[in-house]
Every structure is written in C-alpha cells, then in structure tokens.
Design a protein around this motif. Structure first.
Motif, PDB file in Angstrom:
ATOM      1  N   ARG A 162       0.838  -1.206   0.000  1.00  0.00           N
ATOM      2  CA  ARG A 162       0.000   0.000   0.000  1.00  0.00           C
ATOM      3  C   ARG A 162       0.875   1.258   0.000  1.00  0.00           C
ATOM      4  NH1 ARG A 162      -2.917  -0.294   4.836  1.00  0.00           N
ATOM      5  NH2 ARG A 162      -3.905  -2.096   3.912  1.00  0.00           N
ATOM      6  N   SER A 163       1.911   1.262   0.820  1.00  0.00           N
ATOM      7  CA  SER A 163       2.798   2.434   0.899  1.00  0.00           C
ATOM      8  C   SER A 163       3.544   2.677  -0.401  1.00  0.00           C
ATOM      9  CB  SER A 163       3.807   2.260   2.034  1.00  0.00           C
ATOM     10  OG  SER A 163       3.162   2.284   3.273  1.00  0.00           O
ATOM     11  N   VAL A 164       4.117   1.612  -0.980  1.00  0.00           N
ATOM     12  CA  VAL A 164       4.882   1.822  -2.211  1.00  0.00           C
ATOM     13  C   VAL A 164       3.965   2.174  -3.378  1.00  0.00           C
ATOM     14  CG1 VAL A 164       6.853   0.423  -1.469  1.00  0.00           C
ATOM     15  CG2 VAL A 164       5.074  -0.625  -2.855  1.00  0.00           C
ATOM     16  N   ASP A 165       2.744   1.655  -3.385  1.00  0.00           N
ATOM     17  CA  ASP A 165       1.785   2.051  -4.426  1.00  0.00           C
ATOM     18  C   ASP A 165       1.424   3.528  -4.305  1.00  0.00           C
ATOM     19  OD1 ASP A 165       1.481  -0.141  -6.067  1.00  0.00           O
ATOM     20  OD2 ASP A 165      -0.235  -0.950  -4.987  1.00  0.00           O
ATOM     21  N   GLN A 166       1.237   4.006  -3.066  1.00  0.00           N
ATOM     22  CA  GLN A 166       0.930   5.427  -2.868  1.00  0.00           C
ATOM     23  C   GLN A 166       2.091   6.304  -3.331  1.00  0.00           C
ATOM     24  OE1 GLN A 166       0.017   5.531   1.314  1.00  0.00           O
ATOM     25  NE2 GLN A 166      -2.142   5.049   0.996  1.00  0.00           N
ATOM     26  N   THR A 167       3.305   5.889  -2.996  1.00  0.00           N
ATOM     27  CA  THR A 167       4.483   6.646  -3.417  1.00  0.00           C
ATOM     28  C   THR A 167       4.606   6.633  -4.935  1.00  0.00           C
ATOM     29  OG1 THR A 167       5.614   6.150  -1.341  1.00  0.00           O
ATOM     30  CG2 THR A 167       6.998   6.841  -3.182  1.00  0.00           C
ATOM     31  N   HIS A 168       4.349   5.485  -5.535  1.00  0.00           N
ATOM     32  CA  HIS A 168       4.423   5.385  -6.995  1.00  0.00           C
ATOM     33  C   HIS A 168       3.366   6.276  -7.649  1.00  0.00           C
ATOM     34  CE1 HIS A 168       4.162   3.631 -11.030  1.00  0.00           C
ATOM     35  NE2 HIS A 168       5.443   3.412 -10.861  1.00  0.00           N
ATOM     36  N   GLY A 169       2.175   6.296  -7.092  1.00  0.00           N
ATOM     37  CA  GLY A 169       1.126   7.151  -7.632  1.00  0.00           C
ATOM     38  C   GLY A 169       1.453   8.627  -7.499  1.00  0.00           C
ATOM     39  N   ARG A 170       2.220   8.972  -6.485  1.00  0.00           N
ATOM     40  CA  ARG A 170       2.576  10.378  -6.257  1.00  0.00           C
ATOM     41  C   ARG A 170       3.771  10.822  -7.089  1.00  0.00           C
ATOM     42  NH1 ARG A 170       3.600  13.118  -0.301  1.00  0.00           N
ATOM     43  NH2 ARG A 170       3.694  15.232  -1.077  1.00  0.00           N
ATOM     44  N   TRP A 171       4.858  10.008  -7.074  1.00  0.00           N
ATOM     45  CA  TRP A 171       6.119  10.423  -7.676  1.00  0.00           C
ATOM     46  C   TRP A 171       6.607   9.526  -8.811  1.00  0.00           C
ATOM     47  CZ3 TRP A 171       7.917  10.838  -2.037  1.00  0.00           C
ATOM     48  CH2 TRP A 171       7.646  12.113  -1.539  1.00  0.00           C
ATOM     49  N   GLY A 172       5.971   8.379  -9.012  1.00  0.00           N
ATOM     50  CA  GLY A 172       6.417   7.482 -10.073  1.00  0.00           C
ATOM     51  C   GLY A 172       7.585   6.593  -9.686  1.00  0.00           C
ATOM     52  N   TRP A 211       8.944   3.519  -6.676  1.00  0.00           N
ATOM     53  CA  TRP A 211       8.496   2.596  -5.636  1.00  0.00           C
ATOM     54  C   TRP A 211       9.267   2.927  -4.363  1.00  0.00           C
ATOM     55  CZ3 TRP A 211       4.377   0.511  -7.474  1.00  0.00           C
ATOM     56  CH2 TRP A 211       4.291   0.133  -8.813  1.00  0.00           C
ATOM     57  N   GLY A 212       8.574   3.246  -3.284  1.00  0.00           N
ATOM     58  CA  GLY A 212       9.261   3.575  -2.045  1.00  0.00           C
ATOM     59  C   GLY A 212       8.292   3.722  -0.887  1.00  0.00           C
ATOM     60  N   PHE A 213       8.846   3.856   0.312  1.00  0.00           N
ATOM     61  CA  PHE A 213       8.027   4.077   1.501  1.00  0.00           C
ATOM     62  C   PHE A 213       8.745   5.038   2.443  1.00  0.00           C
ATOM     63  CE2 PHE A 213      10.654   0.450   2.496  1.00  0.00           C
ATOM     64  CZ  PHE A 213      11.002   0.604   3.840  1.00  0.00           C
ATOM     65  N   SER A 214       7.978   5.641   3.316  1.00  0.00           N
ATOM     66  CA  SER A 214       8.481   6.696   4.192  1.00  0.00           C
ATOM     67  C   SER A 214       9.159   6.156   5.448  1.00  0.00           C
ATOM     68  CB  SER A 214       7.324   7.592   4.647  1.00  0.00           C
ATOM     69  OG  SER A 214       6.751   8.239   3.546  1.00  0.00           O
ATOM     70  N   PHE A 217      19.191  -0.315  -1.494  1.00  0.00           N
ATOM     71  CA  PHE A 217      17.963   0.462  -1.342  1.00  0.00           C
ATOM     72  C   PHE A 217      18.321   1.947  -1.220  1.00  0.00           C
ATOM     73  CE2 PHE A 217      16.866  -3.744   0.286  1.00  0.00           C
ATOM     74  CZ  PHE A 217      15.751  -4.027  -0.477  1.00  0.00           C
ATOM     75  N   PRO A 218      18.272   2.684  -2.324  1.00  0.00           N
ATOM     76  CA  PRO A 218      18.597   4.111  -2.265  1.00  0.00           C
ATOM     77  C   PRO A 218      17.662   4.874  -1.325  1.00  0.00           C
ATOM     78  CG  PRO A 218      18.541   3.344  -4.534  1.00  0.00           C
ATOM     79  CD  PRO A 218      17.990   2.238  -3.683  1.00  0.00           C
ATOM     80  N   LEU A 219      18.200   5.891  -0.689  1.00  0.00           N
ATOM     81  CA  LEU A 219      17.442   6.751   0.223  1.00  0.00           C
ATOM     82  C   LEU A 219      17.335   8.137  -0.392  1.00  0.00           C
ATOM     83  CD1 LEU A 219      19.280   5.745   3.510  1.00  0.00           C
ATOM     84  CD2 LEU A 219      17.050   4.940   2.736  1.00  0.00           C
ATOM     85  N   LEU A 220      16.125   8.648  -0.456  1.00  0.00           N
ATOM     86  CA  LEU A 220      15.912   9.977  -1.011  1.00  0.00           C
ATOM     87  C   LEU A 220      15.410  10.919   0.081  1.00  0.00           C
ATOM     88  CD1 LEU A 220      14.063   9.021  -4.317  1.00  0.00           C
ATOM     89  CD2 LEU A 220      16.508   9.417  -3.977  1.00  0.00           C
ATOM     90  N   PRO A 221      16.057  12.080   0.241  1.00  0.00           N
ATOM     91  CA  PRO A 221      15.608  13.060   1.237  1.00  0.00           C
ATOM     92  C   PRO A 221      14.395  13.835   0.709  1.00  0.00           C
ATOM     93  CG  PRO A 221      17.553  13.867   0.123  1.00  0.00           C
ATOM     94  CD  PRO A 221      17.280  12.499  -0.435  1.00  0.00           C
ATOM     95  N   THR A 222      13.222  13.273   0.904  1.00  0.00           N
ATOM     96  CA  THR A 222      11.988  13.834   0.353  1.00  0.00           C
ATOM     97  C   THR A 222      11.240  14.641   1.395  1.00  0.00           C
ATOM     98  OG1 THR A 222      10.941  11.726   0.874  1.00  0.00           O
ATOM     99  CG2 THR A 222      11.669  12.040  -1.381  1.00  0.00           C
ATOM    100  N   THR A 235      12.640   8.778   1.916  1.00  0.00           N
ATOM    101  CA  THR A 235      11.945   7.708   1.211  1.00  0.00           C
ATOM    102  C   THR A 235      12.951   6.615   0.884  1.00  0.00           C
ATOM    103  OG1 THR A 235      10.328   9.224   0.261  1.00  0.00           O
ATOM    104  CG2 THR A 235      10.599   7.102  -0.842  1.00  0.00           C
ATOM    105  N   VAL A 236      12.646   5.393   1.334  1.00  0.00           N
ATOM    106  CA  VAL A 236      13.443   4.217   0.986  1.00  0.00           C
ATOM    107  C   VAL A 236      12.894   3.718  -0.343  1.00  0.00           C
ATOM    108  CG1 VAL A 236      14.105   1.868   1.645  1.00  0.00           C
ATOM    109  CG2 VAL A 236      13.749   3.606   3.418  1.00  0.00           C
ATOM    110  N   THR A 237      13.738   3.616  -1.370  1.00  0.00           N
ATOM    111  CA  THR A 237      13.253   3.203  -2.682  1.00  0.00           C
ATOM    112  C   THR A 237      13.558   1.732  -2.948  1.00  0.00           C
ATOM    113  OG1 THR A 237      15.262   3.931  -3.809  1.00  0.00           O
ATOM    114  CG2 THR A 237      13.479   5.528  -3.617  1.00  0.00           C
ATOM    115  N   LEU A 238      12.633   1.114  -3.663  1.00  0.00           N
ATOM    116  CA  LEU A 238      12.762  -0.281  -4.063  1.00  0.00           C
ATOM    117  C   LEU A 238      12.728  -0.330  -5.581  1.00  0.00           C
ATOM    118  CD1 LEU A 238      10.928  -0.131  -1.318  1.00  0.00           C
ATOM    119  CD2 LEU A 238      10.684  -2.554  -1.725  1.00  0.00           C
ATOM    120  N   SER A 239      13.356  -1.344  -6.164  1.00  0.00           N
ATOM    121  CA  SER A 239      13.328  -1.469  -7.622  1.00  0.00           C
ATOM    122  C   SER A 239      11.985  -1.985  -8.098  1.00  0.00           C
ATOM    123  CB  SER A 239      14.449  -2.388  -8.102  1.00  0.00           C
ATOM    124  OG  SER A 239      14.338  -3.666  -7.517  1.00  0.00           O
ATOM    125  N   ALA A 240      11.270  -2.716  -7.244  1.00  0.00           N
ATOM    126  CA  ALA A 240       9.957  -3.252  -7.607  1.00  0.00           C
ATOM    127  C   ALA A 240       9.222  -3.661  -6.336  1.00  0.00           C
ATOM    128  CB  ALA A 240      10.105  -4.452  -8.538  1.00  0.00           C
TER     129      ALA A 240
END
Length: 181
Positions: free
Chosen positions: A81-91, A93-96, A134-139, A146-151
């Motif tokens: 649910r979290s990664v889908d929300q992030t994908h819908g927002r920014w394109g 895959w990631g979570f807070s 797992f790249p980290l983005l300072p969002t 945001t912790v990013t996942l490849s899928a």
C-alpha cells in the motif's frame, strides 16, 4: 537477438529484447526498467502526471525509523500500500521513514509528534540500507526520507524487512495517550 523470456528469481518478468546483462544492470533493477513492465504500469496507472520530486541536500542519514503503522508497517500488505501510494505520487516505488536526528528520539518527537505515540519502533541504519541496494531519497521536509525499491515484490519486501531491527522500546514514548503498536 531473438526474443527471450527474462527469468528473475523464480518468476518470468517479460518477453522482450531488453537484455539486462548486456546493459550491465542486475535483475532487480531490470524489473524497474523493463519496457514491457513499464507498458503494463502505464496500462494500470494511465498516463498520469506525477508530482515533482524535490530532494533536499542531505548527507546519508544514520538511524532511521518506520512509524506509519507501528509494528505492522513492514508487513507485505502494508508495504505494498505504501509503495503504491508513493508510486502514484512520484512514479517511484518507495516508503516513508524518519531520520532520528543525531540519535535523539526526543528531538524527533518534537519534529514529528506522532513518534511519541509509538511504544515500540523498528529501526535501520541508513548506510546498511544503501549497501543492500535500497537508495534513500531526502523527500518532503526534514526528517522525512523515502526508501526506494526497484519493484514491489515479496522478495524485495522480505529483504527490506531483514534490514530493520526491533522492535525497540521508544525512548520518546509518552504514555499520556493510548499506545499504538
């Protein structure tokens, strides 16, 4: 080269002429870049316009915690649910997650009062997440990352879960409210 099915782990990803080995990327990142997969995502999400992803200039964070749904936040259904929300927002895959400023949970609770409602926390080291791919983005605003996942796959979820430790007792827990687990 003729068409070939890509096998990633025990799952077939697609049938295309996109050869990750030829491009020098691993299978995990192939899933994020595969044209067939991108077409499927477009069909699922449509041609949406994502919010601009604005990043702060920050150093790699030390200690990170997950607070959104307490102890259950790293279960597959909640991560999905979290990664889908992030994908819908920014394109992406990631979570807070939230950075614990200089290891000071009380300071974090001042910045994000929701932290004081959690009796226990799950924690991870920023560098360990990066080292594990797992790249980290300072969002958003500090201390949000945001912790990013490849899928969004069960294998990725299991891997990220293995990097978080705990639960640990929250030093900034305030017993004035009903505890959230």
């Amino acid at each position: 080269m003729d068409e070939k099915a890509h096998v990633i782990g025990d799952q077939q990803c697609c049938r295309c002429t996109y050869f990750s080995a030829h491009l020098g990327i691993d299978d995990r990142h192939h899933r994020a870049l595969c044209p067939a997969r991108i077409r499927r995502d477009r069909a699922k999400y449509g041609d949406v316009v994502f919010e601009p992803l604005i990043l702060r200039e920050e150093s790699i964070p030390g200690l990170l915690i997950v607070v959104r749904l307490g102890m259950r936040t790293l279960e597959d259904e909640h991560l999905l649910r979290s990664v889908d929300q992030t994908h819908g927002r920014w394109g992406i895959w990631g979570f807070s997650v939230l950075e614990v400023p200089e290891g000071d949970y009380h300071r974090l609770a001042l910045l994000r009062p929701i932290v004081s409602d959690r009796r226990q926390l799950l924690v991870a080291e920023g560098q360990q997440l990066l080292d594990a791919g797992f790249p980290l983005l300072p969002t958003l605003d500090y201390p949000h990352w945001t912790v990013t996942l490849s899928a969004p796959t069960p294998d990725q979820f299991a891997h990220i879960r293995s990097l978080f430790h705990g639960p640990i007792d929250n030093p900034a827990y305030s017993a004035t409210t009903e505890p959230i687990q």
